[in-house]
Design an enzyme around this catalytic site. Structure first.
Site, PDB file in Angstrom:
ATOM      1  N   HIS A 187       3.207  -7.912  10.898  1.00 10.84           N
ATOM      2  CA  HIS A 187       3.428  -7.298   9.353  1.00 10.84           C
ATOM      3  C   HIS A 187       4.638  -6.572   9.264  1.00 10.84           C
ATOM      4  CE1 HIS A 187       0.298  -7.062   6.526  1.00 10.84           C
ATOM      5  NE2 HIS A 187       1.305  -5.369   6.479  1.00 10.84           N
ATOM      6  N   SER A 245       1.369  -8.487   1.691  1.00  8.58           N
ATOM      7  CA  SER A 245       0.276  -6.654   2.023  1.00  8.58           C
ATOM      8  C   SER A 245      -0.735  -6.387   1.153  1.00  8.58           C
ATOM      9  CB  SER A 245       1.500  -5.968   2.280  1.00  8.58           C
ATOM     10  OG  SER A 245       0.325  -5.323   3.287  1.00  8.58           O
ATOM     11  N   GLN A 246      -0.931  -4.874   0.524  1.00  8.47           N
ATOM     12  CA  GLN A 246      -1.938  -4.701  -0.549  1.00  8.47           C
ATOM     13  C   GLN A 246      -1.061  -5.417  -1.827  1.00  8.47           C
ATOM     14  OE1 GLN A 246      -2.728  -0.932  -2.959  1.00  8.47           O
ATOM     15  NE2 GLN A 246      -1.101  -1.600  -3.164  1.00  8.47           N
ATOM     16  N   TYR A 281       0.844  -1.489   0.076  1.00 11.21           N
ATOM     17  CA  TYR A 281      -0.110  -0.115  -0.151  1.00 11.21           C
ATOM     18  C   TYR A 281       1.128   1.285  -0.148  1.00 11.21           C
ATOM     19  CZ  TYR A 281      -4.508   2.315   0.991  1.00 11.21           C
ATOM     20  OH  TYR A 281      -5.847   3.449   1.436  1.00 11.21           O
ATOM     21  N   ASP A 325       0.427 -10.648  13.339  1.00 13.77           N
ATOM     22  CA  ASP A 325       0.421  -9.215  12.956  1.00 13.77           C
ATOM     23  C   ASP A 325      -1.353  -8.519  13.102  1.00 13.77           C
ATOM     24  OD1 ASP A 325      -0.299  -7.345  10.027  1.00 13.77           O
ATOM     25  OD2 ASP A 325      -0.228  -9.238   8.745  1.00 13.77           O
TER      26      ASP A 325
END
Length: 319
Positions: free
Chosen positions: A302, A183-184, A92, A273
């Site tokens: 994360h 992630s994203q 992101y 996370d």
């Protein structure tokens, strides 16, 4: 095992909290029809970055709503005939990254593509034009207008379009294409494989963009999901539109797309996370009907997961 979420046994049974809109399937069929009617107008520009045994290009194409999208493209020069390809998606607010991040794939004879998500840290356009707030973040972009205006709808379609462009390259074997991200990027890899069923391999590390209501209920609408909290604080401080808001976000919730995936899936989750809580990731994983495996890191959040890049490359090498 330390816990910030449900016990592992419960996670494997969890089916998610965020509502799925009643016209979800029709929504995405219409989105794909719009994509089918979009002329890509692909342009390849040789990069100034040069290395032995690979060619590097800046790749541009026109996405839905007319945005000009940028990606990086590396292809090996020491491979005869067609070969596999992998399309990569970034985290992101980030970008396609350095050329060197694609060279491990070129070293095994693969073409590699890396998307710049529109409106984030790379060179792709965000053409805007949505109703309502554009404050702080892309999850809420377009939330006050028609669901067709949601920015992540357009980004999901960009991932599909780039993957189709990769499949159309004369040097690429269209039957051996994978997608990858964290992630994203992990959420985008899942969305892409859901909407382009020809994708054969999917690597998704602690995926973002799943089970928004669960994040909210855990009081973890912070960090990557902070814009949801900001949206309510500034635009709906008494949550009068709560149900409508989360139902609309359901259109871009990857857990509702996951059952469409046909390719093999490798996922990884850190059980500590607090950015993308484990339950939100399991909500998606549990809905995948294709062949799948999950790498679990009990003490990790994360962050960099030791060994996962090596496992991912070996998994993709099976293409």
């Amino acid at each position: 095992m330390p816990l910030i979420d449900m016990p592992l046994e419960a996670l494997y049974q969890y089916q998610g909290r965020n509502p799925k809109p009643g016209d979800f399937d029709e929504y995405w069929e219409q989105a794909l029809k719009e994509l089918d009617g979009t002329a890509s107008d692909v342009e390849l520009v040789p990069s100034e970055f040069n290395v032995p045994n690979a060619e590097c290009f800046d790749l541009y194409f026109t996405g839905v709503k007319g945005a000009r999208i940028h990606a990086k493209y590396v292809r090996p020069t020491n491979v005869k005939g067609t070969h596999p390809a992998v399309v990569k998606f970034h985290g992101y607010t980030g970008n396609a990254g350095d050329w060197t991040t694609l060279l491990s794939l070129a070293s095994i004879g693969y073409s590699a593509f890396a998307l710049d998500c529109r409106g984030q840290g790379g060179s792709s356009e965000d053409v805007g034009g949505v109703k309502g707030t554009t404050f702080h973040g892309h999850i809420i972009r377009g939330l006050d207008g028609s669901p067709e205006d949601l920015l992540f709808r357009q980004i999901y379609l960009d991932t599909v379009q780039l993957t189709r462009i990769a499949m159309q390259m004369e040097e690429v074997d269209e039957t051996r294409v994978g997608v990858q991200g964290g992630s994203q990027g992990g959420g985008l890899a899942l969305a892409c494989a859901s909407l382009e069923p020809r994708v054969k391999k999917v690597v998704s590390v602690y995926p973002f963009l799943s089970d928004y209501l669960r994040v909210w209920e855990m009081d973890l609408a912070k960090n990557a999901y902070e814009e949801i909290r900001s949206y309510f604080r500034r635009h709906d401080p008494q949550h009068a539109t709560r149900d409508k808001t989360f139902t609309t976000l359901g259109y871009i919730d990857v857990q509702h797309l996951a059952s469409r995936i046909k390719g093999d899936v490798l996922m990884a989750v850190g059980m500590m996370d607090a950015v993308c809580p484990p339950s939100t990731q399991f909500a998606t994983y549990n809905k995948i009907k294709a062949t799948k495996s999950l790498e679990i890191y009990p003490d990790f959040a994360h962050e960099s997961l030791p060994g996962i890049d090596d496992k991912a490359l070996q998994f993709l090498a099976q293409l």
